[in-house]
Design a protein around this motif. Sequence first.
Motif, PDB file in Angstrom:
ATOM      1  N   LEU A   2      -8.875  21.558 -24.702  1.00 30.85           N
ATOM      2  CA  LEU A   2      -7.704  20.688 -24.611  1.00 30.85           C
ATOM      3  C   LEU A   2      -7.560  20.185 -23.181  1.00 30.85           C
ATOM      4  O   LEU A   2      -7.638  20.985 -22.239  1.00 30.85           O
ATOM      5  CB  LEU A   2      -6.446  21.467 -25.010  1.00 30.85           C
ATOM      6  N   PHE A   3      -7.318  18.875 -23.001  1.00 36.27           N
ATOM      7  CA  PHE A   3      -7.166  18.359 -21.630  1.00 36.27           C
ATOM      8  C   PHE A   3      -5.728  18.489 -21.135  1.00 36.27           C
ATOM      9  O   PHE A   3      -5.447  18.201 -19.975  1.00 36.27           O
ATOM     10  CB  PHE A   3      -7.717  16.943 -21.492  1.00 36.27           C
ATOM     11  N   VAL A   4      -4.825  18.887 -22.019  1.00 33.57           N
ATOM     12  CA  VAL A   4      -3.465  19.234 -21.576  1.00 33.57           C
ATOM     13  C   VAL A   4      -3.000  20.358 -22.497  1.00 33.57           C
ATOM     14  O   VAL A   4      -3.301  20.356 -23.696  1.00 33.57           O
ATOM     15  CB  VAL A   4      -2.520  18.004 -21.612  1.00 33.57           C
ATOM     16  N   LYS A   5      -2.289  21.337 -21.945  1.00 34.83           N
ATOM     17  CA  LYS A   5      -1.849  22.469 -22.771  1.00 34.83           C
ATOM     18  C   LYS A   5      -0.852  23.340 -22.004  1.00 34.83           C
ATOM     19  O   LYS A   5      -0.540  23.051 -20.852  1.00 34.83           O
ATOM     20  CB  LYS A   5      -3.046  23.314 -23.218  1.00 34.83           C
ATOM     21  N   ASP A   6      -0.402  24.379 -22.665  1.00 36.03           N
ATOM     22  CA  ASP A   6       0.472  25.417 -22.105  1.00 36.03           C
ATOM     23  C   ASP A   6       1.839  24.906 -21.632  1.00 36.03           C
ATOM     24  O   ASP A   6       2.853  25.259 -22.199  1.00 36.03           O
ATOM     25  CB  ASP A   6      -0.205  26.157 -20.936  1.00 36.03           C
ATOM     26  N   THR A   7       1.839  24.141 -20.546  1.00 36.69           N
ATOM     27  CA  THR A   7       3.116  23.708 -19.966  1.00 36.69           C
ATOM     28  C   THR A   7       3.400  22.223 -20.202  1.00 36.69           C
ATOM     29  O   THR A   7       4.365  21.678 -19.677  1.00 36.69           O
ATOM     30  CB  THR A   7       3.124  23.972 -18.444  1.00 36.69           C
ATOM     31  N   ASP A   8       2.525  21.576 -20.976  1.00 40.39           N
ATOM     32  CA  ASP A   8       2.689  20.146 -21.275  1.00 40.39           C
ATOM     33  C   ASP A   8       1.861  19.867 -22.532  1.00 40.39           C
ATOM     34  O   ASP A   8       1.110  20.742 -23.002  1.00 40.39           O
ATOM     35  CB  ASP A   8       2.196  19.307 -20.086  1.00 40.39           C
ATOM     36  N   SER A   9       2.002  18.692 -23.075  1.00 39.39           N
ATOM     37  CA  SER A   9       1.251  18.328 -24.283  1.00 39.39           C
ATOM     38  C   SER A   9       1.028  16.822 -24.286  1.00 39.39           C
ATOM     39  O   SER A   9       1.700  16.072 -23.552  1.00 39.39           O
ATOM     40  CB  SER A   9       2.036  18.729 -25.537  1.00 39.39           C
TER      41      SER A   9
END
Length: 227
Positions: free
Chosen positions: A116-123
């Motif tokens: 995933l190129f964005v995850k955890d603290t953003d989407s």
Amino acid sequence: MRIAVMGTGMVGRAVAGRLAELGHEVMVGTRDAAATMASTEPDRMGNPPFSVWVRDHPAVKLGSFAEAAEHGAVVVNATNGNVSVAALEAAGAVNLAGKVLLDISNPLDFSQGGTLFVKDTDSLGEQIQRAFPDARVVKSLNTMNSALMLNPGRLAGGDHSVFVCGDDADAKATVTELLRQAGWRDILDLGDLAAARGVEMLMPAWLRIWQALGGSGHTMFNWKVIR
Ligand SMILES: NC(=O)c1ccc[n+]([C@@H]2O[C@H](COP(=O)([O-])OP(=O)(O)OC[C@H]3O[C@@H](n4cnc5c(N)ncnc54)[C@H](OP(=O)(O)O)[C@@H]3O)[C@@H](O)[C@H]2O)c1
């Protein structure tokens, strides 16, 4: 309802075809409508070109991203997650303002093995909402194969789960109504759009389950929340 479906891939076709079947006025958005219609190449999955698909779906119109977004009261984002913000920029913020934006995209980077190129603290859902603050983003349907998205009855008699999340209650109600119309019964509201982080992060697990089931054609499975 007038609905725009951004994307000519498997998801765009599955969603557009089914929405038209359900009686909606559907326009699919693409970068260059003439080029999309002229293409004779199968897609990367070996599916026939869009021009062949649309022959069997004559009620579905095709336009540029901007033309489609202008047409839709609801706009569905079914573009590649790596370029979704660019595709929606081409659609035009003015054509998205005030509209329900149903985001099906996933932030998958297959050049890095499906990370995933964005995850955890953003989407990606939140990135799209920040890029288009006047749109009303609802994340849904990203956690399953395109063939099931608006045809849940194709699997287990429809006894499986779909998630929705978003910051605008009315927009979620509109999407929920569309999901019900398509046959969904177990629609789980996960709350605000920050829940997009969790449903996008299901995708690496989805990909490993898919491989464990045999990969390739073994896509007819889904999450079921048993309580
Ligand atoms: N495949 C599934 O079963 C599935 C399941 C869940 C979620 N998703 C998500 O749904 C989305 C669509 O997936 P997909 O497999 O149907 O198609 P895809 O191949 O990921 O995306 C196809 C669309 O992306 C557009 N696109 C590609 N490069 C672009 C660029 N540089 N600028 C603007 N637009 C560009 C294409 O535009 P043109 O029409 O102009 O070519 C096309 O409409 C993805 O975010 C995917 O992660 C897919």
